[in-house]
Structure formats: C-alpha cells, structure tokens
Design an enzyme around this catalytic site. Sequence first.
Site, PDB file in Angstrom:
ATOM      1  N   GLU A  43       0.818  -1.211   0.000  1.00  0.00           N
ATOM      2  CA  GLU A  43       0.000   0.000   0.000  1.00  0.00           C
ATOM      3  C   GLU A  43       0.853   1.263   0.000  1.00  0.00           C
ATOM      4  OE1 GLU A  43      -2.970   0.175  -0.729  1.00  0.00           O
ATOM      5  OE2 GLU A  43      -3.545  -1.917  -0.522  1.00  0.00           O
ATOM      6  N   TYR A 126      -6.992   6.553   3.375  1.00  0.00           N
ATOM      7  CA  TYR A 126      -7.060   5.432   2.439  1.00  0.00           C
ATOM      8  C   TYR A 126      -6.278   4.229   2.939  1.00  0.00           C
ATOM      9  CZ  TYR A 126      -5.691   2.183  -1.047  1.00  0.00           C
ATOM     10  OH  TYR A 126      -5.428   1.001  -1.669  1.00  0.00           O
ATOM     11  N   ASP A 144     -10.217   5.163  -2.861  1.00  0.00           N
ATOM     12  CA  ASP A 144      -9.015   5.559  -3.572  1.00  0.00           C
ATOM     13  C   ASP A 144      -9.421   6.185  -4.907  1.00  0.00           C
ATOM     14  OD1 ASP A 144      -9.789   3.409  -5.139  1.00  0.00           O
ATOM     15  OD2 ASP A 144      -7.715   3.031  -5.723  1.00  0.00           O
ATOM     16  N   CYS A 199     -12.864   0.671 -15.821  1.00  0.00           N
ATOM     17  CA  CYS A 199     -13.352   2.047 -15.714  1.00  0.00           C
ATOM     18  C   CYS A 199     -12.159   2.975 -15.516  1.00  0.00           C
ATOM     19  CB  CYS A 199     -14.329   2.153 -14.544  1.00  0.00           C
ATOM     20  SG  CYS A 199     -15.268   3.692 -14.499  1.00  0.00           S
ATOM     21  N   CYS A 206     -16.464   0.536 -21.457  1.00  0.00           N
ATOM     22  CA  CYS A 206     -17.824   0.315 -20.972  1.00  0.00           C
ATOM     23  C   CYS A 206     -18.412  -0.994 -21.508  1.00  0.00           C
ATOM     24  CB  CYS A 206     -18.713   1.494 -21.353  1.00  0.00           C
ATOM     25  SG  CYS A 206     -18.175   3.065 -20.631  1.00  0.00           S
ATOM     26  N   CYS A 209     -17.760  -3.602 -19.033  1.00  0.00           N
ATOM     27  CA  CYS A 209     -18.054  -3.268 -17.638  1.00  0.00           C
ATOM     28  C   CYS A 209     -19.323  -3.953 -17.146  1.00  0.00           C
ATOM     29  CB  CYS A 209     -18.199  -1.756 -17.466  1.00  0.00           C
ATOM     30  SG  CYS A 209     -18.487  -1.277 -15.747  1.00  0.00           S
ATOM     31  N   CYS A 215     -24.868   2.222 -14.993  1.00  0.00           N
ATOM     32  CA  CYS A 215     -23.964   3.365 -14.888  1.00  0.00           C
ATOM     33  C   CYS A 215     -24.626   4.651 -15.373  1.00  0.00           C
ATOM     34  CB  CYS A 215     -22.695   3.100 -15.695  1.00  0.00           C
ATOM     35  SG  CYS A 215     -21.549   4.497 -15.689  1.00  0.00           S
TER      36      CYS A 215
END
Length: 297
Positions: A43, A126, A144, A199, A206, A209, A215
Amino acid sequence: MDAISAAPAPLLHSTVLDWYEANARDLPWRTPEASPWAVMVSEFMLQQTPVKRVLPAYAAWLERWPAPADLAADAPGEAVRMWGRLGYPRRALRLHAAAVAITAHHGGRVPDDHAALLALPGVGEYTAAAVASFAFRQRHVVLDTNVRRVFARAVTGVEYPAQATTAAERRTATELLPASVETAATWAVGVMELGALVCTARSPECGACPLARHCAWRVAGRPPYQGPPRRGQSYEGTDRQVRGKLLAVLRDAHGTVPQASLDAVWPEPVQRARALDGLVADGLVEPVGPGVYRLPG
DNA sequence: TATCCGTGGAG
DNA sequence: TCTCCAAGGAT
C-alpha cells in the site's frame, strides 16, 4: 436502464463480486501468504506509483525486510536506497518510521485496529482502511482514486470526481458498502480493480463493464468532463526535479558524497541549495560535515 | 484546502 | 512530442 442508485444493492454487490472473482489480477499482496506487513508495504508503494513498477520493488523489499522489526533495525537511509526510483521517497522514510513504531508500540505486528493504523507515519485515510480491509478482512470504506472514479461515473453520472474527496462521496461509498463483513473487503478491492482495469481514467471500456447497465454516466451518453480544469503536474524545472537528481546521486553512491558531486546535477545554485535544504529538512539527506552528505544513518 | 512531494509509461 | 496520471499523505 436504471441508474445505480435505483438498482438493488445486493445486485450491485454480486455483480462486482462475480466480476472480481473472474477478472482479478494475480498480485502477490493478494495471496493468502501475504502478511499484514506485506500488504502494508504494497500500500505504501502503490501510493501514486503504478502496479507494474511496484512489483519488483515489493519483492526485493520483503526479501530484505520480511517483518517490521527487520526494517526498524536498519538505517532509514537504507530504506531510501531500497526505494530506488519509485518516486516520492518520503514514503520510504515514513514506511521505516512506521516499522519503528510498530516494533516499539505493537509488538512488531502490524496493528489490526483502524485508529492505530491511522496513527502510523505515512498512513492516511485510504491506507488505514486498505490495510484493515485487505490484510484483516474488516469492513471499511476504501476510497481511492479508482473507487472515486467508478462512483463518479456510475452513481453521479460525471466523468471524473472532484479534486478533493467530498462528504457526498463518503456518503455514497458508505451506503454502497455491503453490510456483511464477509463480503465488504472483497467489494472494496473489487470496485478498485474495476476502476483500475475497466473504468479507467483515459479510455474506459464500458463494453466490458459489469455495471454498464446501471452506470449513470454511460446511460447519459458519457458526457465529457465539465468541471474546472484539473491542473496538470508540471515537473520540468521544479524543485521536485532537482531533489530527484540530488537524491539519485546519494542513492547510487554508498557512503558519503562531496558537495561537488551534488553541484554537478543542477546548474542554478539558488534552486539547487533550496532543494538540498529541503531534502535535509525532510530527513532524506544527512549532512555529515562541511560540504559532505549521505543518506540518513 | 491548495500545494508540495518523483518517476515513468501510455496514448 | 506532450499531456495526463498512477492503490495518497502531510501541512
């Protein structure tokens, strides 16, 4: 065609969970063998640095310092050197400081408590949520840049989120977070992965997706971003560039470095001195005598 | 809260 | 080539 806000949450959850199970990348910090420390290292490295560049650094780091106490026992300058060219080397310093704090106050184990994580150097909203969620499977809102973009599009119907995280975004993320502890963490990483792989900021796919039907942005015909100009990160000629050049000399040299070696990287003396002063102030460089410097020992 | 803080790759 | 931007944090 219903917007995501109108779609039943359980449907959204299973849609993302199924998609994630079928499409998740095989990343080392996601394996069952990855310790909380390993997740935390990943991270830190992933803060503003792409996965592809993190992979080799992550492996080398954990091989050298398999546990927080191993890193804490070494000099902070060694962390800065191992950080290499990942960028934002203050992260290396903070990760070292976090390892010291974990060793001193948490028995050498990465704490599983969100507040304790948040208190560690270099751990913000985060990262605390990410470590608690991914390493300890807790239920937290993980916001995030990927998640923010997915929600901006799917829920709000705009191409990009605002510059700074808003209360409305936190509310949306909180409302969509599965109530079940068993699925919350996977949902969090699943939405992130969707943002990272499908995305995306530049050219969202798309057609691939799983949320396309729900969406708001796509349903509206993918209207282009209209908000204020998102300021670019100028770099050429900035102090950041000079700092990078200076630190590269210190990294590649072992031991001390004379002033002349640093002077060689940038012609303008005022900016050069300011950059070096900044590095010293940040603790990334240590003066060891008149005109002699090294990484912090 | 706006700004600072590195580096490299994709389009 | 040049712009954008990549699992943010600290101040």
